[in-house]
Design a protein around this motif. Structure first.
Motif, PDB file in Angstrom:
ATOM      1  N   UNK A   1       0.911  -1.234   0.059  1.00  0.00           N
ATOM      2  CA  UNK A   1       0.027  -0.186  -0.052  1.00  0.00           C
ATOM      3  C   UNK A   1       0.873   1.214   0.186  1.00  0.00           C
ATOM      4  N   UNK A   2       0.745   2.258  -0.865  1.00  0.00           N
ATOM      5  CA  UNK A   2       1.477   3.335  -0.842  1.00  0.00           C
ATOM      6  C   UNK A   2       1.146   4.325   0.370  1.00  0.00           C
ATOM      7  N   UNK A   3       2.428   5.220   0.629  1.00  0.00           N
ATOM      8  CA  UNK A   3       2.240   5.809   1.838  1.00  0.00           C
ATOM      9  C   UNK A   3       0.972   6.656   2.060  1.00  0.00           C
ATOM     10  N   UNK A   4       0.382   7.150   0.829  1.00  0.00           N
ATOM     11  CA  UNK A   4      -0.710   8.098   1.036  1.00  0.00           C
ATOM     12  C   UNK A   4      -2.096   7.574   1.477  1.00  0.00           C
ATOM     13  N   UNK A   5      -2.171   6.253   0.818  1.00  0.00           N
ATOM     14  CA  UNK A   5      -3.299   5.471   1.072  1.00  0.00           C
ATOM     15  C   UNK A   5      -3.145   4.798   2.710  1.00  0.00           C
ATOM     16  N   UNK A   6      -1.685   4.635   3.093  1.00  0.00           N
ATOM     17  CA  UNK A   6      -1.763   4.164   4.344  1.00  0.00           C
ATOM     18  C   UNK A   6      -2.128   5.209   5.331  1.00  0.00           C
ATOM     19  N   UNK A   7      -1.572   6.647   5.012  1.00  0.00           N
ATOM     20  CA  UNK A   7      -2.246   7.634   5.984  1.00  0.00           C
ATOM     21  C   UNK A   7      -3.426   7.765   5.944  1.00  0.00           C
ATOM     22  N   UNK A   8      -4.453   7.546   4.789  1.00  0.00           N
ATOM     23  CA  UNK A   8      -5.791   7.793   4.823  1.00  0.00           C
ATOM     24  C   UNK A   8      -6.380   6.618   5.594  1.00  0.00           C
ATOM     25  N   UNK A   9      -5.581   5.369   5.493  1.00  0.00           N
ATOM     26  CA  UNK A   9      -6.272   4.358   6.241  1.00  0.00           C
ATOM     27  C   UNK A   9      -6.246   4.463   7.799  1.00  0.00           C
ATOM     28  N   UNK A  10      -4.931   4.949   8.141  1.00  0.00           N
ATOM     29  CA  UNK A  10      -4.592   5.098   9.508  1.00  0.00           C
ATOM     30  C   UNK A  10      -4.284   6.574   9.762  1.00  0.00           C
ATOM     31  N   UNK A  11      -5.018   7.561   9.658  1.00  0.00           N
ATOM     32  CA  UNK A  11      -4.661   8.948   9.718  1.00  0.00           C
ATOM     33  C   UNK A  11      -4.142   9.268  11.128  1.00  0.00           C
TER      34      UNK A  11
END
Length: 176
Positions: A1-11
């Motif tokens: 998972x790219x970092x941006x999606x990871x940040x959205x998943x676990x903000x």
């Protein structure tokens, strides 16, 4: 998972258990749980049906699904607390939250019923949490998926995190 999606998943990041859980941690976590219903209600108060269908990330849940998930998850958690307080290290029953989020009561039904559930459940839950003894806080349940033993004091932290985690999802979705 790219970092941006990871940040959205676990903000707010993933739950980080302190090395030692202090009474101050517990007090703060219980306050988060106590105020979650009003914060959730405030975060969703002015949203129309179209806005409730916004997602916090691609292929993520809608705001509506997040609210219903919180009711489902927190009901399960309260039951897990009670089982742990009344049974000897019970193995809890997991549930398939992604499939629950696809059921009609999570996808198609207004959020008001879940907001009511959360309000009453959290009121009851906080009464239970504030009256746990030191010995009760050490009681554990077993999660069958990874065989992990989870203490009630850690689970309070996990659910304070869970409240903040999903509030962040709603705020992200509102901005999309």
């Amino acid at each position: 998972m790219d970092q941006n999606l990871e940040n959205l998943k676990f903000p707010i990041g993933k739950f980080q258990e302190p090395e030692i859980i202090t009474t101050e941690h517990l007090k703060n976590w219980i306050e988060v749980i106590k105020h979650f219903p009003e914060r959730l209600k405030s975060a969703t108060a002015d949203l129309n049906e179209e806005q409730l269908q916004k997602q916090y990330r691609p292929n993520g849940w809608t705001i509506k699904q997040v609210v219903h998930h919180c009711a489902d998850s927190h009901m399960n958690s309260l039951i897990r607390f009670k089982l742990t307080l009344t049974e000897d290290t019970p193995t809890i029953k997991p549930y398939l939250e992604n499939l629950w989020a696809e059921l009609s009561d999570a996808k198609d039904y207004p959020i008001e019923s879940s907001l009511k559930i959360i309000e009453g459940l959290h009121e009851k839950w906080v009464v239970l949490l504030t009256h746990l003894s030191g010995q009760e806080l050490e009681r554990e349940f077993i999660h069958p998926e990874n065989k992990e033993r989870i203490s009630l004091k850690k689970n309070i932290g996990i659910y304070a995190w869970h409240c903040q985690h999903h509030l962040a999802h709603i705020l992200i979705a509102r901005q999309s």
